[in-house]
Design a protein around this motif. Structure first.
Motif: not given
Length: 453
Positions: A300-328
């Motif tokens: 599920h997209p919610v799961v994918g974005v949340s998993l990535l956010s927890s692993m990368i140490g930054f909340d990615l949910s406000p960003y476009p899912v089909d956009g690039p990883i922002p500067e962290l």
């Protein structure tokens, strides 16, 4: 004298329903695996029958994310406590090593030393401690912290924690306990050593009230790959579980850790490096790809974005899912894992969606989807060309993913002479090819004799 060819080591990393974040949704997955002891007992027996070196349990002292919508769609919210599970598994196995994670941030050295020493005796010398500092706010908030302690503080504490624990494990010399009924002497007082540690983070008198085990002491495992983590590993680790995306990364890390071990007066072979491998195995490549797609389509997209956010140490949910990883910003969590994922995204020009799809199984570890020969080819290359001493197998789903690896890949590794057919000994150290650590009293005596000579 017969010279035995070097063979790779294998661990079975047991993660509830499997390592893929959507594994629990497969019809054949054990959905209640997190709290099903019978499930783990069966997996341990299978891994032992296949002659794996060890089974390994990761751990988190809290629900793994504060995002409850994410956790509600995963099988990660409930899990048995490893140091309760492993003694029970010791009773239903005879040879396989038993390794568990325990945090230096949220434990005290004496209690942890006592628990692992007890597991080591119960199992006949098969215990291993995965030393971690923990990295999540949700854990910290269960232990009187508002925020997680700073990265450098956690590793400073971890280094002292390790020294206290191993010092406590050297309380008793091997022959200290006489238990002589005729003389009435239970132990030799000259072979009992009181630690009397006083440091920056800990004050621990000792002695430990658990005797020395057949392997001397539990094997120390680590998983950190940051600069602080590497330095601690070079000084103290005997096994390293690590994540790599490329063979070049694996070679560089391998050479670095072995060199650090030498700088700390150790033999390079005193530390075994075992990268995590996420294998999806099929009789044909098409079959393996189909198995993998069955998992991917259940994310599920919610799961994918949340998993990535927890692993990368930054909340990615406000960003476009089909956009690039922002500067962290720099994370106070797992620094090496954040860097690995950012490097992967930049190198392959991945969007947030593409990156979470890429890591939802292996979580930054190497992912191999292929035939038994294709998987064995990569393991052989990494093993023979300076990238690994063995591998921690991260089954995509359980029990089927472990079954596939045992039934299809292990025979191919044996055909190539890369993996054992029988255990070399009765302890985890013997099977890993690690020496029994010399007791500190013996080290001091040897040093004194060398000075006099």
């Amino acid at each position: 004298m017969t010279v035995t060819a070097r063979q790779l080591k294998l661990g079975a990393f047991l993660m509830q329903t499997g390592h893929h974040i959507a594994a629990w949704r497969l019809p054949q997955a054990q959905a209640d695996a997190g709290t099903n002891f019978g499930h783990y007992a069966e997996l341990a027996r299978k891994a032992e029958a296949a002659k794996f070196d060890a089974i390994f349990f990761a751990d988190s002292v809290g629900v793994r994310s504060s995002n409850l919508s994410f956790m509600a769609r995963t099988a990660r919210a409930d899990q048995l406590e490893p140091l309760t599970v492993l003694p029970a598994l010791a009773a239903v196995t005879r040879h396989i090593g038993l390794i568990a994670t325990a945090s230096t941030t949220f434990n005290e050295p004496y209690n942890l030393a006592r628990k692992f020493a007890t597991l080591d005796l119960i199992s006949g010398g098969r215990a291993g401690w995965n030393l971690v500092t923990s990295s999540s706010e949700v854990e910290a908030q269960n232990f009187n912290y508002d925020k997680h302690p700073a990265h450098e503080v956690r590793y400073e504490r971890a280094a002292e924690f390790h020294d206290v624990v191993t010092g406590l494990w050297d309380t008793w010399e091997e022959d200290a306990l006489l238990r002589d009924k005729d003389s009435g002497i239970f132990y030799d007082v000259d072979k009992l050593h009181v630690l009397n540690h006083k440091g920056k983070h800990f004050s621990v008198r000792g002695p430990l009230n658990v005797a020395r085990s057949p392997q001397g002491r539990p094997v120390v495992v680590q998983a950190g790959a940051s600069e602080a983590g590497r330095e601690l590993a070079g000084r103290t680790a005997e096994v390293i579980f690590v994540a790599h995306q490329t063979f070049g990364e694996a070679q560089a890390f391998y050479a670095d850790i072995k060199q650090r071990a030498v700088q700390h007066g150790r033999d390079p072979d005193d530390v075994k490096i075992m990268p995590g491998i996420f294998p999806v195995v099929g009789q044909t490549l098409a079959q393996a790809e189909e198995k993998f797609e069955h998992l991917q389509e259940r994310i599920h997209p919610v799961v994918g974005v949340s998993l990535l956010s927890s692993m990368i140490g930054f909340d990615l949910s406000p960003y476009p899912v089909d956009g690039p990883i922002p500067e962290l910003p720099e994370t106070n969590g797992g620094k090496s894992r954040q860097q690995l994922l950012v490097d992967l995204a930049r190198r392959e020009n991945l969007t947030i969606r593409q990156l979470y799809l890429k890591i939802s199984g292996a979580r930054g570890h190497q992912q191999i989807v292929g035939t038994p020969c294709q998987i064995a080819d990569q393991l052989q290359q990494w093993f023979e060309e300076g990238g690994a001493d063995g591998f921690n197998i991260m089954s995509p789903w359980l029990p089927g993913g472990l079954d596939d690896f045992i039934e299809l890949v292990v025979p191919e590794l044996r055909r190539r002479g890369l993996f054992r057919t029988e255990y070399e000994g009765g302890t985890l150290r013997e099977n890993l090819g690690l020496k029994i650590p010399r007791h500190r009293a013996q080290q001091r005596a040897a040093a004194g004799a060398a000075v006099l000579a």
